[in-house]
Design a protein around this motif. Structure first.
Motif, PDB file in Angstrom:
ATOM      1  N   ASP A  79       1.203  -1.144  -0.297  1.00  0.00           N
ATOM      2  CA  ASP A  79      -0.156  -0.008   0.179  1.00  0.00           C
ATOM      3  C   ASP A  79       0.718   0.778   0.157  1.00  0.00           C
ATOM      4  O   ASP A  79       1.638   1.031   0.971  1.00  0.00           O
ATOM      5  CB  ASP A  79      -0.749  -0.088   1.180  1.00  0.00           C
ATOM      6  CG  ASP A  79      -1.958   0.893   0.733  1.00  0.00           C
ATOM      7  OD1 ASP A  79      -3.099   0.989   0.259  1.00  0.00           O
ATOM      8  OD2 ASP A  79      -1.503   2.058   1.758  1.00  0.00           O
ATOM      9  N   ASN A  81       0.699   4.670   0.913  1.00  0.00           N
ATOM     10  CA  ASN A  81       0.447   5.121   2.324  1.00  0.00           C
ATOM     11  C   ASN A  81       0.195   4.262   3.581  1.00  0.00           C
ATOM     12  O   ASN A  81      -0.457   4.406   4.873  1.00  0.00           O
ATOM     13  CB  ASN A  81      -1.427   6.032   2.341  1.00  0.00           C
ATOM     14  CG  ASN A  81      -1.312   6.602   1.105  1.00  0.00           C
ATOM     15  OD1 ASN A  81      -0.453   7.375   0.648  1.00  0.00           O
ATOM     16  ND2 ASN A  81      -2.438   6.872   0.792  1.00  0.00           N
ATOM     17  N   TYR A 120     -13.405   7.689  11.357  1.00  0.00           N
ATOM     18  CA  TYR A 120     -13.723   8.395  10.109  1.00  0.00           C
ATOM     19  C   TYR A 120     -12.578   8.239   9.063  1.00  0.00           C
ATOM     20  O   TYR A 120     -12.438   8.107   8.285  1.00  0.00           O
ATOM     21  CB  TYR A 120     -14.142   9.910  10.022  1.00  0.00           C
ATOM     22  CG  TYR A 120     -14.379  10.672   8.762  1.00  0.00           C
ATOM     23  CD1 TYR A 120     -15.863  10.459   8.161  1.00  0.00           C
ATOM     24  CD2 TYR A 120     -13.799  11.663   8.535  1.00  0.00           C
ATOM     25  CE1 TYR A 120     -16.033  11.330   6.949  1.00  0.00           C
ATOM     26  CE2 TYR A 120     -14.072  12.398   7.383  1.00  0.00           C
ATOM     27  CZ  TYR A 120     -15.318  12.098   6.448  1.00  0.00           C
ATOM     28  OH  TYR A 120     -15.373  12.286   5.124  1.00  0.00           O
ATOM     29  N   ALA A 121     -11.385   8.974   9.274  1.00  0.00           N
ATOM     30  CA  ALA A 121     -10.593   8.614   8.737  1.00  0.00           C
ATOM     31  C   ALA A 121     -10.005   7.221   8.169  1.00  0.00           C
ATOM     32  O   ALA A 121      -9.369   7.476   6.908  1.00  0.00           O
ATOM     33  CB  ALA A 121      -8.861   9.684   9.668  1.00  0.00           C
ATOM     34  N   ILE A 124     -12.708   6.244   5.310  1.00  0.00           N
ATOM     35  CA  ILE A 124     -12.687   6.602   4.468  1.00  0.00           C
ATOM     36  C   ILE A 124     -11.323   6.171   3.823  1.00  0.00           C
ATOM     37  O   ILE A 124     -10.363   6.934   2.565  1.00  0.00           O
ATOM     38  CB  ILE A 124     -12.571   8.510   3.658  1.00  0.00           C
ATOM     39  CG1 ILE A 124     -11.962   8.520   5.063  1.00  0.00           C
ATOM     40  CG2 ILE A 124     -14.391   8.238   4.393  1.00  0.00           C
ATOM     41  CD1 ILE A 124     -11.967  10.492   4.711  1.00  0.00           C
ATOM     42  N   TYR A 125     -10.811   5.251   4.357  1.00  0.00           N
ATOM     43  CA  TYR A 125      -9.427   5.029   3.792  1.00  0.00           C
ATOM     44  C   TYR A 125      -9.248   5.263   2.414  1.00  0.00           C
ATOM     45  O   TYR A 125      -7.915   5.425   1.666  1.00  0.00           O
ATOM     46  CB  TYR A 125      -8.377   3.799   4.571  1.00  0.00           C
ATOM     47  CG  TYR A 125      -7.271   3.999   4.457  1.00  0.00           C
ATOM     48  CD1 TYR A 125      -6.006   5.023   4.726  1.00  0.00           C
ATOM     49  CD2 TYR A 125      -6.953   3.049   3.388  1.00  0.00           C
ATOM     50  CE1 TYR A 125      -4.629   3.986   4.936  1.00  0.00           C
ATOM     51  CE2 TYR A 125      -5.455   2.410   3.494  1.00  0.00           C
ATOM     52  CZ  TYR A 125      -3.919   3.261   3.686  1.00  0.00           C
ATOM     53  OH  TYR A 125      -2.970   3.405   3.336  1.00  0.00           O
ATOM     54  N   TYR A 126     -10.002   3.908   1.881  1.00  0.00           N
ATOM     55  CA  TYR A 126     -10.041   3.421   0.571  1.00  0.00           C
ATOM     56  C   TYR A 126     -10.859   5.225  -0.356  1.00  0.00           C
ATOM     57  O   TYR A 126     -11.817   4.840   0.012  1.00  0.00           O
ATOM     58  CB  TYR A 126     -10.651   2.015   0.285  1.00  0.00           C
ATOM     59  CG  TYR A 126      -9.757   0.888   0.278  1.00  0.00           C
ATOM     60  CD1 TYR A 126      -8.389   1.439   0.454  1.00  0.00           C
ATOM     61  CD2 TYR A 126      -9.849  -0.084   1.237  1.00  0.00           C
ATOM     62  CE1 TYR A 126      -8.075   0.028   0.615  1.00  0.00           C
ATOM     63  CE2 TYR A 126      -9.510  -0.672   2.004  1.00  0.00           C
ATOM     64  CZ  TYR A 126      -7.670  -1.052   1.743  1.00  0.00           C
ATOM     65  OH  TYR A 126      -6.854  -1.720   2.342  1.00  0.00           O
ATOM     66  N   GLN A 127     -10.213   5.311  -1.122  1.00  0.00           N
ATOM     67  CA  GLN A 127     -10.531   6.801  -1.446  1.00  0.00           C
ATOM     68  C   GLN A 127     -11.753   6.157  -2.407  1.00  0.00           C
ATOM     69  O   GLN A 127     -11.420   6.801  -3.913  1.00  0.00           O
ATOM     70  CB  GLN A 127      -9.820   7.356  -1.550  1.00  0.00           C
ATOM     71  CG  GLN A 127      -9.090   8.305  -0.302  1.00  0.00           C
ATOM     72  CD  GLN A 127      -7.746   9.293  -0.776  1.00  0.00           C
ATOM     73  OE1 GLN A 127      -7.786   9.665  -2.089  1.00  0.00           O
ATOM     74  NE2 GLN A 127      -7.169   9.317   0.076  1.00  0.00           N
ATOM     75  N   ASN A 128     -13.219   5.577  -2.347  1.00  0.00           N
ATOM     76  CA  ASN A 128     -13.856   5.976  -3.289  1.00  0.00           C
ATOM     77  C   ASN A 128     -15.608   6.623  -2.875  1.00  0.00           C
ATOM     78  O   ASN A 128     -16.015   6.807  -1.419  1.00  0.00           O
ATOM     79  CB  ASN A 128     -13.858   4.445  -4.106  1.00  0.00           C
ATOM     80  CG  ASN A 128     -14.223   3.271  -2.634  1.00  0.00           C
ATOM     81  OD1 ASN A 128     -15.443   3.269  -2.170  1.00  0.00           O
ATOM     82  ND2 ASN A 128     -13.042   2.474  -2.595  1.00  0.00           N
ATOM     83  N   GLU A 129     -16.171   6.739  -3.546  1.00  0.00           N
ATOM     84  CA  GLU A 129     -17.334   6.925  -3.268  1.00  0.00           C
ATOM     85  C   GLU A 129     -18.055   6.398  -2.371  1.00  0.00           C
ATOM     86  O   GLU A 129     -18.551   6.729  -1.733  1.00  0.00           O
ATOM     87  CB  GLU A 129     -18.645   6.851  -3.959  1.00  0.00           C
ATOM     88  CG  GLU A 129     -20.332   7.934  -4.428  1.00  0.00           C
ATOM     89  CD  GLU A 129     -20.836   7.692  -5.919  1.00  0.00           C
ATOM     90  OE1 GLU A 129     -21.946   7.966  -5.221  1.00  0.00           O
ATOM     91  OE2 GLU A 129     -20.370   7.109  -6.363  1.00  0.00           O
ATOM     92  N   SER A 131     -16.744   4.629   0.304  1.00  0.00           N
ATOM     93  CA  SER A 131     -16.162   4.805   1.514  1.00  0.00           C
ATOM     94  C   SER A 131     -16.370   6.298   2.355  1.00  0.00           C
ATOM     95  O   SER A 131     -16.182   6.526   2.964  1.00  0.00           O
ATOM     96  CB  SER A 131     -14.626   4.607   1.530  1.00  0.00           C
ATOM     97  OG  SER A 131     -14.215   2.950   0.930  1.00  0.00           O
ATOM     98  N   ALA A 132     -16.982   6.814   0.860  1.00  0.00           N
ATOM     99  CA  ALA A 132     -17.082   8.398   1.427  1.00  0.00           C
ATOM    100  C   ALA A 132     -18.563   8.351   2.054  1.00  0.00           C
ATOM    101  O   ALA A 132     -18.610   8.642   3.257  1.00  0.00           O
ATOM    102  CB  ALA A 132     -16.941   9.366   0.506  1.00  0.00           C
TER     103      ALA A 132
END
Length: 570
Positions: A79, A81, A120-121, A124-129, A131-132
Motif C-alpha cells: 500500500d 500510504n 472517520y479517517a 474513508i481510507y480507500y478513497q471511493n464513493e 467509502s465516503a
C-alpha cells in the motif's frame, strides 16, 4: 515500523495486565489529576484512573492492537500510504486508552471525540464513493453521542465537578433522569444500538485490520465500557428499562439480518452488533461485571474472526461474497482451524472463550425479573447466532468449490498466520482464565431442568436449520423470491440503512432549511442578538442626545410631559 509498535504495545499489555491482577486482589484504586482551568467553583481537571477494570481492559486493547499491527505488516503490504495507515491505527489505540483511563467527563470527551475522528479517517481510507458515504454515515451517527456527552457535561456543572465516580451513587431519577438518558444515548450511538445500527455494517468499508480492531476492543466497545462505569446510576431507573428493551431488539435484529447477508465482513459485523446487545442487556439487568466479562472474552475471538476473514478475502481474489468461496478447508487448513475456533467460541461451544461468559449471562438473565418479550428475544438470538455461524461455515469452508478455476488459495503468508497465534490461544483458554480471575467465588444458579437445557436445545435447533437449509439451497430458490419483501426487510436490518441515509436525510435537510429561514434568519434574529443590538443602539443614541444638553430635546420632553399630564387629568 509495525514491529516496533507491536513490541511497544505488547510491553504495555504485559505491564497493565500485571498491575490489573495486583489491584484486583488488593482492591486498590489510584487516581492522578492535573488541574487545567478553574472557573468559579468548577475546575477542569485531566484525570487518570488506574483500577483493575481500566487496566485489565487496557491490557486487552494493547494485546489485540499489537496482533493487528503485526498482521497489518503483511495485509497492507504494497500500500502506498502504509505509514499513514499505521499512524492512524496508533492514534486510534491511544484515543481508546485515553477514554479507558478517564473517570472525568472532560477527559473522556477527548478520547471519545478522538475515536470518532480517527474512525472517520480510517473508514474513508480507500478513497471511493462507497467509502465516503460510509464514513459520513459513521461520523454523523457518532456525533449524536458526542452531543449527548457535551450536554451531560453541562448538566454536571451544578455538582461542582465532572468526576462521575464521586457522584454516581447519589443520582435519583427525579433530578438526574435527563442526565441518565443522555449517557445511555451516547452509549447507544457508539455501540450502534437501534436506531443507530446502520453505521456498523457500513463501516466495513475500512481495511480488514481496522475492522478487527474496531469490533473487538475499541470503537464499538467504548459505549459498553462507558455504561459499565456508569452502571451505579442505572439501578432502578427508567433509563435502565429502556436500555433493556432496545438492546434486546438490537440483539434479535442483528441475528436475523446475519442469516440473510452474503458479505463475509458484514456477517461478522452483525454478529458483533448482536453481542453488543447481549452485553448492554445484561448490564441493564444490573450485572455490570458479567457485561465486562463478556466484553473481554468476546474481544479475543472477534478480532481473530476478522483476521481470518481478511486471510480468506486475500486468498480468493479479494471477493467478500461467501458464495464465491467454498471448500477452503482443503486449501487453507491453518486459517480454517482458527476460523472454526472463533465460530464455535461465538456460538458458546463448551470450554471455549465464549462459553464461560455467554452461558452464565443467559442463565442469570433467565433467573432475573425479565419480561417475557426480552426472554424470548434472548432465546431466539441464541438460535440465530448458531444458525448464521453454521451458514457461514457451510458457504465458506465446507461447501462446494465455488472459486475461480485458476485460483490457488493457500496459507501463504506466515506473517498473517503467526499473528493469529496469540489470539487463537486466547479464544481457547481466555474465557476459563478470566472466569477464574474475575469470579473466584462461584455463582449460585438454581433453575429447572427445562430452563437449564433450553440454551443447548435452541443452539442445536438453530445450527441444524442454519446448515441444512443452506445445504438444500433454499436461499437461492423461488421461496426467497416469493417472499421478496420480507427477505429484504429482515436482511436490511429492518430498512434501517434506508431510514438513516436517503429518506431521513431529505426530511432532516428540509426541516433544517425551514428552521434556518423561520428561526435563525427570522424571529430568532429579530428577538435575538441582532434585534437586541439594534434596540440597545437606539437607546444609547437617545441617552447621548440627552447628555448633549440640546434645547430641542428638552422642549420635546417638556411637551411630551405636558401631554401626558393633560391626558391623565382628563
Amino acid at each position: 515500523m509495525h514491529l516496533t509498535s507491536m513490541l511497544f504495545l505488547m510491553i504495555g499489555c504485559l505491564m497493565s495486565g500485571g498491575c490489573a491482577v495486583l489491584k484486583l486482589y488488593n482492591s486498590m484504586i489510584e487516581v492522578i489529576e492535573w488541574e487545567i482551568l478553574s472557573l468559579n467553583s468548577c475546575t477542569i481537571i485531566f484525570t487518570l484512573i488506574f483500577d483493575w477494570i481500566s487496566l485489565l481492559f487496557l491490557c486487552f486493547v494493547l494485546l489485540i492492537s499489537s496482533s493487528v499491527l503485526y498482521y497489518s505488516g503483511s495485509y497492507m503490504m504494497g500500500d502506498k500510504n502504509f505509514n499513514r495507515f499505521m499512524y492512524l491505527v496508533l492514534m486510534f489505540v491511544f484515543s481508546m486508552a485515553a477514554m479507558v483511563l478517564s473517570p472525568n467527563m472532560i477527559s473522556i470527551l477527548l478520547g471519545w471525540d478522538g475515536l470518532g475522528l480517527v474512525s472517520y479517517a480510517l473508514v474513508i481510507y480507500y478513497q471511493n464513493e462507497k467509502s465516503a458515504n460510509a464514513g459520513m454515515l459513521t461520523v454523523l451517527s457518532n456525533r449524536v453521542g458526542d452531543v449527548a456527552i457535551l450536554l451531560s457535561i453541562g448538566l454536571m456543572v451544578k455538582l461542582g465537578g465532572w468526576n462521575f465516580l464521586y457522584y454516581s451513587y447519589n443520582m435519583s431519577d427525579g433530578e438526574w433522569l435527563m442526565f441518565k438518558i443522555l449517557i445511555v444515548l451516547a452509549a447507544m450511538t457508539k455501540s450502534a444500538q437501534i436506531p443507530f445500527s446502520a453505521w456498523l455494517p457500513a463501516a466495513m468499508a475500512a481495511p480488514t485490520p481496522v475492522s478487527a480492531l474496531v469490533h473487538s476492543s475499541t470503537l464499538v466497545t467504548a459505549g459498553v465500557y462507558l455504561m459499565i462505569r456508569f452502571s451505579p446510576i442505572l439501578d432502578f431507573s427508567y433509563a435502565q428499562s429502556g436500555l433493556l428493551i432496545i438492546s434486546c431488539l438490537t440483539m434479535f435484529m442483528a441475528g436475523l439480518g446475519a442469516n440473510f447477508e452474503y458479505d463475509l465482513k458484514k456477517i461478522i459485523a452483525l454478529s458483533t452488533l448482536s453481542q453488543l446487545g447481549v452485553m448492554l442487556s445484561i448490564l441493564a439487568l444490573g450485572f455490570a461485571n458479567l457485561a465486562f466479562f463478556h466484553l473481554l472474552s468476546h474481544a479475543l475471538f472477534k478480532a481473530l474472526l476478522f483476521m481470518c476473514a481478511g486471510v480468506f478475502i486475500h486468498s480468493v481474489g479479494d471477493y467478500q461474497d461467501i458464495r464465491y468461496m467454498g471448500c477452503l478447508v482443503k486449501f487453507m487448513p491453518c486459517s480454517v482451524i482458527y476460523m472454526s475456533i472463533c465460530n464455535f467460541a461465538l456460538c458458546g461451544f463448551p470450554f471455549l472463550a465464549g462459553f464461560y461468559s455467554k452461558d452464565i449471562i443467559l442463565e442469570v438473565a433467565f433467573m432475573s425479573w425479565v419480561n417475557l418479550i426480552c426472554m424470548c428475544m434472548y432465546v431466539l438470538a441464541v438460535g440465530l447466532t448458531v444458525s448464521y455461524t453454521m451458514r457461514l461455515i457451510f458457504y465458506s469452508m465446507s461447501g462446494e468449490f465455488n472459486l475461480n478455476m485458476l485460483m490457488n488459495a493457500k496459507d501463504t503468508s506466515n506473517l498473517m498466520v503467526n499473528s493469529m497465534l496469540m489470539l487463537g490461544l486466547g479464544a481457547v483458554v481466555g474465557g476459563a482464565g478470566l472466569s477464574w480471575l474475575l469470579f473466584p467465588e462461584p455463582y449460585m444458579i438454581c433453575m429447572s431442568i427445562t430452563m437449564k437445557s433450553l440454551t443447548m436445545m435452541v443452539s442445536v435447533i438453530g445450527g441444524s436449520i442454519g446448515y441444512f437449509c443452506n445445504l438444500l439451497n433454499t436461499n437461492n430458490s423461488l421461496i426467497s423470491l416469493g417472499n421478496y419483501f420480507w427477505v429484504v426487510f429482515m436482511g436490511s436490518m429492518w430498512f434501517m440503512p434506508f431510514l438513516s441515509s436517503v429518506k431521513n436525510s431529505d426530511v432532516i435537510m428540509k426541516v433544517g432549511i425551514l428552521m434556518e429561514k423561520a428561526g435563525e434568519k427570522g424571529w430568532l434574529e429579530s428577538f435575538g442578538p441582532q434585534g437586541l443590538y439594534w434596540k440597545l443602539t437606539q437607546l444609547f443614541m437617545g441617552l447621548n442626545e440627552i447628555q448633549m444638553n440640546s434645547v430641542k430635546v428638552f422642549m420635546k420632553m417638556f411637551v411630551l410631559g405636558m401631554v401626558i399630564m393633560l391626558f391623565l387629568y382628563i
